[in-house]
Design a protein around this motif. Structure first.
Motif, mmCIF file in Angstrom:
data_model
loop_
_atom_site.group_PDB
_atom_site.id
_atom_site.type_symbol
_atom_site.label_atom_id
_atom_site.label_comp_id
_atom_site.label_asym_id
_atom_site.label_seq_id
_atom_site.Cartn_x
_atom_site.Cartn_y
_atom_site.Cartn_z
ATOM 1 N N ASP A 292 1.201 -1.092 -5.012
ATOM 2 C CA ASP A 292 -0.038 -0.898 -5.560
ATOM 3 C C ASP A 292 -0.150 0.021 -6.593
ATOM 4 O O ASP A 292 -1.192 0.266 -7.364
ATOM 5 C CB ASP A 292 -1.137 -0.510 -4.272
ATOM 6 C CG ASP A 292 -1.509 -1.878 -3.518
ATOM 7 O OD1 ASP A 292 -1.037 -3.134 -3.840
ATOM 8 O OD2 ASP A 292 -1.831 -1.769 -2.357
ATOM 9 N N ARG B 120 1.417 6.283 1.376
ATOM 10 C CA ARG B 120 0.302 5.546 1.365
ATOM 11 C C ARG B 120 -0.676 6.535 0.408
ATOM 12 O O ARG B 120 -1.594 6.446 -0.302
ATOM 13 C CB ARG B 120 -0.536 5.259 2.670
ATOM 14 C CG ARG B 120 0.346 4.033 3.239
ATOM 15 C CD ARG B 120 -0.509 3.680 4.468
ATOM 16 N NE ARG B 120 0.273 2.732 5.413
ATOM 17 C CZ ARG B 120 0.790 3.046 5.957
ATOM 18 N NH1 ARG B 120 0.960 4.061 6.659
ATOM 19 N NH2 ARG B 120 1.530 1.952 6.841
ATOM 20 N N ASP C 178 0.736 -1.288 -0.018
ATOM 21 C CA ASP C 178 0.117 -0.054 0.032
ATOM 22 C C ASP C 178 1.017 1.249 0.123
ATOM 23 O O ASP C 178 0.293 2.407 -0.286
ATOM 24 C CB ASP C 178 -1.073 0.103 1.336
ATOM 25 C CG ASP C 178 -0.264 0.038 2.500
ATOM 26 O OD1 ASP C 178 1.020 -0.233 2.399
ATOM 27 O OD2 ASP C 178 -0.941 0.277 3.478
#
Length: 749
Positions: free
Chosen positions: A126, A585, A122
């Motif tokens: 991703d 993030r 994350d």
């Protein structure tokens, strides 16, 4: 004569053999360091000559590739990202790849692949859809530390992106960095700054025990030897030591080469196979160094050329006069006064300043012997004891020879101190001594439209539906504080000037309930629900200017009813983060909105933007610090060689002093003083001149923002450490004095 010269160099006693070994060792140190500089320069040239496939921008309606290049950030490092779709099987391939990735696959550089394995998905993984198909080879990378990813897509998916272009060819030309000339000049300056002390070191080595050799050569002249024969014998002696040293220097470079690959000299490491001098670099070094040694040796024999008895006619040379200081003083006056009086004029027309700077550097070398003589007189006046008297008398007797050993160091320290003082001044001109209150706040700008090349001048803003989804995702990240900035509705569809998305339109709207979550933005007027703030300073990369403009929201900020609830476009998003993990993030969430983010921007914190601007200055500071340390080390070696030769030449008078009762400790202190004093004096004077030169330059670059400019503490520590190491090297040579002057070995001739 060549055979005679070889015989005298190798088989004329331990003294000749020791001189040969010292000369070879000194030359080996110089050649090894010089080859290392040439190797790093070759690596740099090879790196900047690589094809810049990231710069591909040519379009072709029938091209076989859909191409979308962008940049991302992770941990203060830039990620080169290429999203690509292949329309035809015979299309071009990015260097370093076996083939373009298929849809659902991507290739990553080795450094990025290692990061992906070590980082939670994350925070990084991703962002890249699909699975890793392999790694990118060195042909497609600038450095082994590069973070690069090439991602494959379906054509229909990539064609919908407004950043995508269709192309038929991948650029093969180099990047053409605007700093290339600067770095090449820096390497040249570094080579010169290192070369001068190296030449002094080699000259000292070839002059070692010059007086004893002159006596031998004078004896050969007395028995019928000709000048040409003496020159051949002396040249063979010097060339033999220098040639052995050159070969040893190649071995030293081979030992240092594995370490060079770990030095991020310009902020990144070079590939190991590029860190090597060219063939001509090796050949030139092996040929030029022995030639320079031969010339230095021949120059040292000028007294023998006068007559066979010229060696015995030794008189004290006249002392240097004060006029030697006048060029230095004139150069400093011509350089500093115009820049201090009119800094802007000096910045616009630097030609006169450059000439004055050349005069300063030349004057420093001319004034060196006079400064050495004055330091000797101060030593004799302000100290007591036999050691200081002997040292002062030796320095005053021939200050030119004493200064010769540190002349290269003086020039290198002057240039290094100037650069080292300018780096903190340059950083201070763009940043403040305090941390910016927005340093850990990320800013990202959005745009609307499907133009072929969106960028400055397009309409900024994210539609309400996408904006609501994005804000909801950011709100789920612990430690992230989002503050949306909305585009005023009355100008929401107007084209903006090219000099900034907020220029001329009155600013952006922000809810007071959101703004108070980032206190640095300021406080709304009492009772206001939303205000319009002029946030044009958000787009600067100068943290000093940003801090001086804060707060954005003030007591006179106009109150507005447009708080985003009326369907306004989301112009910018500020996100405060509580740490690196939270920041990454947030960036991972924003990576899903790549098509809506201005392609000329990367989601970066204000601190990261300032760090990018400061990176060049920090690289210069690192290079200057390393160069200063190496230069001082070479100077210490040169002085060690000079002191060894001096001890051999003065063996007889020192022995007689021992016989008459002078303690060996007194001789140790005298030799140490006469060697260290020129070293310290030259360093202090050169550093003072360097700081004096740096001040008007800093004033010219940023008038009114600088007082006294001083080098970074790391530079001062490096210079101090280098001096201590040099003193230790010199002290290591002193035990030789005790052995060669032992009273039981005294001879009366």
């Amino acid at each position: 004569m060549i055979r005679v010269g070889i015989h005298l160099a190798l088989r004329s006693g331990r003294e000749a053999l020791a001189r040969l070994l010292v000369t070879a060792l000194s030359v080996a140190i110089g050649v090894g360091l010089l080859l290392s500089v040439l190797a790093m320069y070759h690596a740099y040239r090879d790196t900047i000559a690589k094809p810049c496939w990231q710069c591909t921008a040519t379009t072709d309606a029938n091209g076989p590739l859909l191409w979308s290049y962008s940049e991302d950030e992770f941990g203060g490092r830039t990620i080169d990202r290429l999203d690509v779709a292949t329309l035809k099987p015979d299309g071009p391939v990015v260097p370093g790849l076996p083939a373009m990735p298929s849809a659902g696959q991507y290739y990553a550089s080795p450094a990025l692949a290692a990061l992906l394995r070590a980082t939670p998905a994350d925070e990084l993984g991703d962002r890249f859809p699909g699975t890793m198909a392999g790694t990118i080879g060195a042909a497609g990378l600038q450095s082994p530390d590069d973070l690069v990813v090439v991602i494959g897509h379906r054509p229909a998916e990539l064609a919908a992106s407004p950043h995508t272009l269709r192309t038929a060819a991948i650029q093969t030309a180099p990047r053409g960095l605007s700093t290339s000339a600067f770095y090449q000049f820096g390497f040249a300056l570094g080579a010169v700054a290192l070369l001068v002390p190296l030449l002094v070191l080699i000259g000292n080595a070839t002059r070692m025990a010059a007086a004893r050799r002159e006596e031998r050569y004078a004896a050969i002249r007395l028995v019928g030897g000709e000048r040409s024969q003496i020159n051949v014998i002396a040249s063979v002696d010097a060339v033999l030591g220098a040639l052995l040293g050159a070969l040893g220097g190649i071995g030293l470079y081979a030992a240092l080469r594995p370490l060079l690959g770990h030095i991020p000299l310009l902020g990144f490491r070079f590939f190991d196979d590029t860190i090597t001098p060219t063939v001509w670099g090796f050949v030139g070094t092996v040929l030029a160094v022995p030639a320079a040694a031969a010339v230095a040796c021949l120059v040292s024999l000028r007294r023998v050329r006068i007559s066979p008895l010229g060696v015995t006619r030794r008189v004290t040379p006249p002392p240097p006069r004060f006029w030697r200081v006048l060029p230095l003083l004139a150069g400093l006056a011509l350089f500093t006064i115009p820049l201090v009086i009119a800094p802007a004029d000096g910045r616009g027309t630097p030609g006169f300043a450059v000439l004055a700077l050349v005069l300063v550097m030349t004057g420093l070398m001319i004034a060196g012997p006079w400064l050495t003589m004055m330091s000797a007189r101060l030593l004799a006046r302000w100290t007591v004891g036999g050691s200081s008297l002997l040292a002062a008398r030796r320095l005053a007797d021939n200050p030119r020879a004493s200064f010769r050993a540190v002349s290269g160091l003086m020039l290198a320290v002057m240039v290094g101190t100037t650069l080292a003082a300018l780096v903190p001044a340059a950083l201070a001109s763009q940043d403040t001594t305090r941390t910016s209150p927005l340093r850990d706040v990320l800013r990202v700008g959005f745009f609307v439209g499907d133009q072929e090349k969106p960028g400055p001048g397009t309409i900024p803003g994210l539609p309400p539906e996408k904006a609501a989804t994005l804000l909801a995702k950011v709100a789920t990240i612990p430690g992230a504080v989002a503050v949306p900035l909305y585009r005023p509705a009355r100008t929401g569809q107007a084209e903006l000037p090219a000099d900034g998305p907020l220029a001329g339109d009155g600013g952006v709207d922000v809810r007071c309930s959101d703004a108070h979550r980032l206190p640095a933005l300021g406080a709304c007027p009492a009772g206001a629900g939303a205000v319009r703030m002029d946030a044009s300073a958000m787009y600067t990369d100068n943290l000093r200017a940003l801090n001086e403009y804060l707060p954005f929201i003030r007591s006179d900020s106009p109150v507005t009813a447009e708080d985003g609830s009326g369907g306004q476009l989301l112009s910018d998003l500020l996100v405060g983060v509580d740490g690196p993990a939270t920041l990454e993030r947030v960036r991972t969430v924003l990576s899903g909105y790549r098509d809506d983010i201005d392609s000329f921007e990367m989601p970066m914190t204000f601190g990261e933007v300032g760090d990018v601007r400061a990176r060049l200055f920090l690289e210069i500071q690192r290079i200057v610090t390393v160069l200063a340390g190496v230069t001082l080390l070479v100077a210490g070696c040169g002085l060690a060689v000079a002191i060894s030769g001096s001890l051999v030449e003065r063996k007889r008078p020192f022995t007689l002093m021992r016989v008459t009762g002078t303690g060996v400790g007194t001789l140790y202190r005298a030799v140490l003083l006469e060697t260290v004093l020129p070293l310290v004096a030259a360093t202090a004077v050169a550093a003072g001149v360097g700081v004096t030169v740096a001040y008007p330059i800093a004033r010219a670059l940023a008038p009114g923002r600088h007082g006294v400019v001083l080098p970074h503490p790391s530079y001062a520590l490096t210079v101090t450490g280098g001096l201590l190491v040099s003193v230790a090297i010199i002290a290591a040579c002193l035990p030789v004095l005790g052995r060669i002057t032992a009273t039981e070995k005294a001879r009366f001739e």
